[in-house]
Design a protein around this motif. Structure first.
Motif, PDB file in Angstrom:
ATOM      1  N   ASP B 164       0.831  -1.202   0.000  1.00 29.35           N
ATOM      2  CA  ASP B 164       0.000   0.000   0.000  1.00 29.35           C
ATOM      3  C   ASP B 164       0.868   1.256   0.000  1.00 29.35           C
ATOM      4  O   ASP B 164       0.543   2.250  -0.665  1.00 29.35           O
ATOM      5  N   TRP B 165       1.950   1.211   0.787  1.00 28.01           N
ATOM      6  CA  TRP B 165       2.854   2.373   0.803  1.00 28.01           C
ATOM      7  C   TRP B 165       3.391   2.646  -0.608  1.00 28.01           C
ATOM      8  O   TRP B 165       3.421   3.768  -1.080  1.00 28.01           O
ATOM      9  N   ARG B 166       3.825   1.576  -1.274  1.00 30.06           N
ATOM     10  CA  ARG B 166       4.391   1.741  -2.627  1.00 30.06           C
ATOM     11  C   ARG B 166       3.351   2.333  -3.576  1.00 30.06           C
ATOM     12  O   ARG B 166       3.644   3.250  -4.340  1.00 30.06           O
ATOM     13  N   GLU B 167       2.138   1.808  -3.496  1.00 37.23           N
ATOM     14  CA  GLU B 167       1.085   2.300  -4.395  1.00 37.23           C
ATOM     15  C   GLU B 167       0.755   3.771  -4.090  1.00 37.23           C
ATOM     16  O   GLU B 167       0.586   4.582  -5.001  1.00 37.23           O
ATOM     17  N   GLY B 168       0.689   4.094  -2.801  1.00 36.49           N
ATOM     18  CA  GLY B 168       0.386   5.473  -2.417  1.00 36.49           C
ATOM     19  C   GLY B 168       1.496   6.426  -2.826  1.00 36.49           C
ATOM     20  O   GLY B 168       1.238   7.555  -3.275  1.00 36.49           O
ATOM     21  N   GLU B 169       2.735   5.987  -2.655  1.00 35.29           N
ATOM     22  CA  GLU B 169       3.862   6.832  -3.043  1.00 35.29           C
ATOM     23  C   GLU B 169       3.853   7.083  -4.552  1.00 35.29           C
ATOM     24  O   GLU B 169       4.132   8.193  -5.017  1.00 35.29           O
ATOM     25  N   MET B 170       3.505   6.066  -5.307  1.00 30.11           N
ATOM     26  CA  MET B 170       3.444   6.255  -6.769  1.00 30.11           C
ATOM     27  C   MET B 170       2.323   7.211  -7.146  1.00 30.11           C
ATOM     28  O   MET B 170       2.485   8.059  -8.042  1.00 30.11           O
ATOM     29  N   LEU B 171       1.197   7.112  -6.462  1.00 29.17           N
ATOM     30  CA  LEU B 171       0.118   8.075  -6.718  1.00 29.17           C
ATOM     31  C   LEU B 171       0.604   9.493  -6.427  1.00 29.17           C
ATOM     32  O   LEU B 171       0.376  10.423  -7.206  1.00 29.17           O
ATOM     33  N   LEU B 172       1.287   9.641  -5.277  1.00 25.64           N
ATOM     34  CA  LEU B 172       1.773  10.970  -4.910  1.00 25.64           C
ATOM     35  C   LEU B 172       2.748  11.520  -5.947  1.00 25.64           C
ATOM     36  O   LEU B 172       2.646  12.675  -6.362  1.00 25.64           O
ATOM     37  N   GLN B 173       3.685  10.663  -6.366  1.00 23.07           N
ATOM     38  CA  GLN B 173       4.665  11.145  -7.356  1.00 23.07           C
ATOM     39  C   GLN B 173       3.977  11.558  -8.656  1.00 23.07           C
ATOM     40  O   GLN B 173       4.421  12.479  -9.330  1.00 23.07           O
ATOM     41  N   SER B 174       2.872  10.882  -8.990  1.00 23.83           N
ATOM     42  CA  SER B 174       2.178  11.243 -10.224  1.00 23.83           C
ATOM     43  C   SER B 174       1.365  12.524 -10.058  1.00 23.83           C
ATOM     44  O   SER B 174       1.027  13.185 -11.046  1.00 23.83           O
ATOM     45  N   LEU B 175       1.052  12.883  -8.814  1.00 25.36           N
ATOM     46  CA  LEU B 175       0.286  14.114  -8.562  1.00 25.36           C
ATOM     47  C   LEU B 175       1.198  15.319  -8.324  1.00 25.36           C
ATOM     48  O   LEU B 175       0.809  16.459  -8.544  1.00 25.36           O
ATOM     49  N   ILE B 176       2.414  15.054  -7.842  1.00 31.71           N
ATOM     50  CA  ILE B 176       3.350  16.150  -7.532  1.00 31.71           C
ATOM     51  C   ILE B 176       4.151  16.447  -8.796  1.00 31.71           C
ATOM     52  O   ILE B 176       5.180  15.821  -9.057  1.00 31.71           O
ATOM     53  N   THR B 177       3.672  17.410  -9.556  1.00 31.53           N
ATOM     54  CA  THR B 177       4.280  17.677 -10.863  1.00 31.53           C
ATOM     55  C   THR B 177       4.839  19.091 -10.976  1.00 31.53           C
ATOM     56  O   THR B 177       5.316  19.480 -12.038  1.00 31.53           O
ATOM     57  N   THR B 178       4.770  19.861  -9.897  1.00 36.18           N
ATOM     58  CA  THR B 178       5.314  21.226  -9.923  1.00 36.18           C
ATOM     59  C   THR B 178       6.100  21.471  -8.645  1.00 36.18           C
ATOM     60  O   THR B 178       5.872  20.786  -7.634  1.00 36.18           O
ATOM     61  N   PRO B 179       6.989  22.457  -8.655  1.00 39.22           N
ATOM     62  CA  PRO B 179       7.710  22.790  -7.416  1.00 39.22           C
ATOM     63  C   PRO B 179       6.753  23.185  -6.296  1.00 39.22           C
ATOM     64  O   PRO B 179       6.985  22.883  -5.126  1.00 39.22           O
ATOM     65  N   GLU B 180       5.655  23.840  -6.657  1.00 41.80           N
ATOM     66  CA  GLU B 180       4.689  24.267  -5.634  1.00 41.80           C
ATOM     67  C   GLU B 180       4.051  23.040  -4.963  1.00 41.80           C
ATOM     68  O   GLU B 180       3.884  22.992  -3.744  1.00 41.80           O
ATOM     69  N   ALA B 181       3.711  22.057  -5.792  1.00 45.37           N
ATOM     70  CA  ALA B 181       3.098  20.849  -5.234  1.00 45.37           C
ATOM     71  C   ALA B 181       4.111  20.108  -4.361  1.00 45.37           C
ATOM     72  O   ALA B 181       3.747  19.570  -3.297  1.00 45.37           O
ATOM     73  N   ALA B 182       5.362  20.090  -4.800  1.00 45.45           N
ATOM     74  CA  ALA B 182       6.409  19.436  -3.997  1.00 45.45           C
ATOM     75  C   ALA B 182       6.562  20.131  -2.651  1.00 45.45           C
ATOM     76  O   ALA B 182       6.713  19.474  -1.606  1.00 45.45           O
ATOM     77  N   ALA B 183       6.487  21.461  -2.681  1.00 45.85           N
ATOM     78  CA  ALA B 183       6.612  22.220  -1.426  1.00 45.85           C
ATOM     79  C   ALA B 183       5.430  21.944  -0.507  1.00 45.85           C
ATOM     80  O   ALA B 183       5.583  21.830   0.722  1.00 45.85           O
ATOM     81  N   ARG B 184       4.243  21.833  -1.094  1.00 50.26           N
ATOM     82  CA  ARG B 184       3.058  21.518  -0.285  1.00 50.26           C
ATOM     83  C   ARG B 184       3.228  20.162   0.414  1.00 50.26           C
ATOM     84  O   ARG B 184       2.944  20.013   1.604  1.00 50.26           O
ATOM     85  N   ALA B 185       3.668  19.179  -0.351  1.00 45.86           N
ATOM     86  CA  ALA B 185       3.840  17.837   0.223  1.00 45.86           C
ATOM     87  C   ALA B 185       4.895  17.859   1.321  1.00 45.86           C
ATOM     88  O   ALA B 185       4.711  17.241   2.390  1.00 45.86           O
TER      89      ALA B 185
END
Lengths: 269, 218
Positions: B164-185
């Motif tokens: 589940d962690w792996r799947e969730g991390e992959m979802l996150l990486q696919s959603l974090i596509t800008t520096p702003e999103a990376a900063a939010r995370a």
């Protein structure tokens, strides 16, 4: 996160187009119920409109499964342990997984049948029934009424897959049908347990189930005659724990809904 | 060596290196299992509640699947508690301390449709890694003979957690596509990590080490 998420806050991407059940209910095209008397309205491959109707029905299943997923999910969150014991929430969590699989199956079947997400509108009544404040009513309205309807719909689609020589459709619908029988049984069991000491509450929940059953038989959509596209699946409903009287009552409500549609059509001229 | 079945053999084969005792008493194992169960319950309820609030269809479906995984973990822990002499599992199914309650409250708090990154970061970059660490410590520290039933459940549960962690991390990486999103995370993870540190881990101080209650040592 707050408890009890209103229907207008359901999150969707831009492909989804929402419509109200009232708009659907008042759609003058529903008046075609009167025309059905001249031929069978059952979902049969020989009818020219059958592929389009099957695609529309599949899209309806898809959005219905999303809302069933959301509704089961909200039941895990909206109540404390006194109103919804851990074992009920556990069953609802299991239902979340089942409904998530049904969404996945519906997306793939939709593509298989030539439709796509957003081609048809989404009415959110299922979620509204799934989010009434009393968990007993959620169980009667969703697990017994709507999951019961799903038994009828999936069996109809399975038979359509069989009749039209589509083993993929037959296979998938049969698997979903197995899950729905489980969900209905689960709903019946929990409704009995939650209302064991409160006959009034049980009566209110069963009345809500009748309302939902009638609403989803609208315009003769579901019934037991040639005029009903979706047929009541008596054998699978019995497996799910409905007794003959209960199934007869659903058939009567469906006949009443068809008669109502015809009356409206007559008034509209 | 004769194998007529009558020659004595040791109870433990040479390759079986399991040892007595472990670091946890019955009471300490029960306390930890109850704390895990409380976390799993709050988590599965939150994932269930979030399904309706996320617009991304793939995320919605993953939350539905993971919701059941965590509910099943809670059920496993609940079933273990009476075997650890806790006949009223509800009494033991509590947060390890106020800090753990605060951590879970913060993880669950996001609701808005545009906060999917915040929701997933809390679960997959803070809470699941914390759970994996705590469960792995329990698995390694408890006696593999006396507390083997807890270990067996933990192994099944950890398998889910890793996947589940792996799947969730992959979802996150696919959603974090800008520096702003990376900063939010990153900001979200930092905020929740601070709470996790203050709580001492999901089982409180000693989650990964010496427990505040007496232990049995070899």
């Amino acid at each position: 996160m707050k408890r009890f998420l209103p229907v207008d806050e359901l999150a969707r991407d831009e492909r989804f187009v929402r419509t109200s059940i009232v708009a659907g209910f008042n759609d003058p095209r529903n008046g075609r119920a009167t025309e059905r008397a001249i031929s069978s309205a059952r979902l049969e491959p020989g009818r020219a409109a059958a592929p389009d109707r099957a695609r529309a029905l599949m899209h309806g299943i898809f959005v219905g499964e999303i809302q069933a997923l959301e509704g089961a999910g909200r039941t895990t969150f909206d109540f404390d342990d006194a109103d919804a014991p851990f074992a009920l929430k556990l069953d609802m969590a299991r239902q979340c997984w089942d409904e998530a699989r049904h969404v996945e199956i519906s997306v793939k079947l939709g593509e298989h049948m030539g439709t796509e997400i957003g081609e048809y509108t989404e009415s959110t009544f299922l979620y509204e029934a799934a989010c009434v404040p009393d968990p007993a009513m959620r169980l009667s309205g969703v697990n017994r009424a709507l999951e019961g309807l799903a038994i009828d719909v999936f069996n109809t689609m399975k038979e359509f897959g069989d009749a039209s020589g589509d083993p993929v459709l037959h296979f998938c619908e049969d698997w979903m049908l197995a899950d729905e029988v489980t969900h209905v049984k689960m709903g019946s069991d929990w409704l009995r347990r939650l209302t064991e000491q409160d006959p009034d509450r049980r009566a209110r929940a069963l009345e809500f189930q009748r309302t939902v059953d009638k609403l989803f038989s609208l315009g003769g959509f579901r019934g037991e005659t040639e005029e009903n596209p979706v047929q009541i699946a008596r054998r699978f409903r019995e497996l799910a724990g409905f007794d003959t009287d209960e199934i007869d009552e659903i058939a009567a409500l469906a006949a009443e809904a068809l008669a109502d549609a015809r009356s409206r059509e007559a008034v509209a001229g | 060596m004769s194998n007529d079945g009558r020659s004595p053999r040791p109870a433990f084969a040479p390759w079986d290196r399991r040892e007595l005792p472990g670091l946890f008493s019955v009471e300490e194992s029960a306390r930890r299992v109850g704390a895990y169960s409380w976390v799993e319950q709050r988590l599965f309820e939150a994932l269930g509640g979030w399904i309706a609030t996320v617009p991304e269809l793939d995320v919605k479906l993953v939350l539905g699947r993971h919701c059941y995984h965590h509910a099943w973990h809670a059920e496993q822990f609940q079933a273990r508690l009476p075997e650890l002499r806790e006949m009223n599992p509800a009494r033991c199914t509590v947060p390890a301390n106020d800090g753990v309650a605060a951590l879970l409250e913060a993880v669950i708090e996001p609701e808005a449709t545009e906060h999917t990154i915040e929701k997933l970061t809390g679960v997959f970059r803070v809470l699941l890694p914390r759970k994996i660490a705590a469960y792995t410590y329990h698995l390694n520290a408890t006696s593999s003979i006396t507390d083997a039933p807890t270990q067996r459940s933990l192994r099944f549960i950890l398998q889910d957690e890793f996947e589940d962690w792996r799947e969730g991390e992959m979802l996150l990486q696919s959603l974090i596509t800008t520096p702003e999103a990376a900063a939010r995370a990153a900001a979200r993870a930092a905020e929740l990590e601070a709470l996790a540190v203050a709580a001492g881990g999901i089982a409180g101080p000693g989650t990964l080490g010496a427990s505040p209650t007496p232990e049995v040592t070899p």
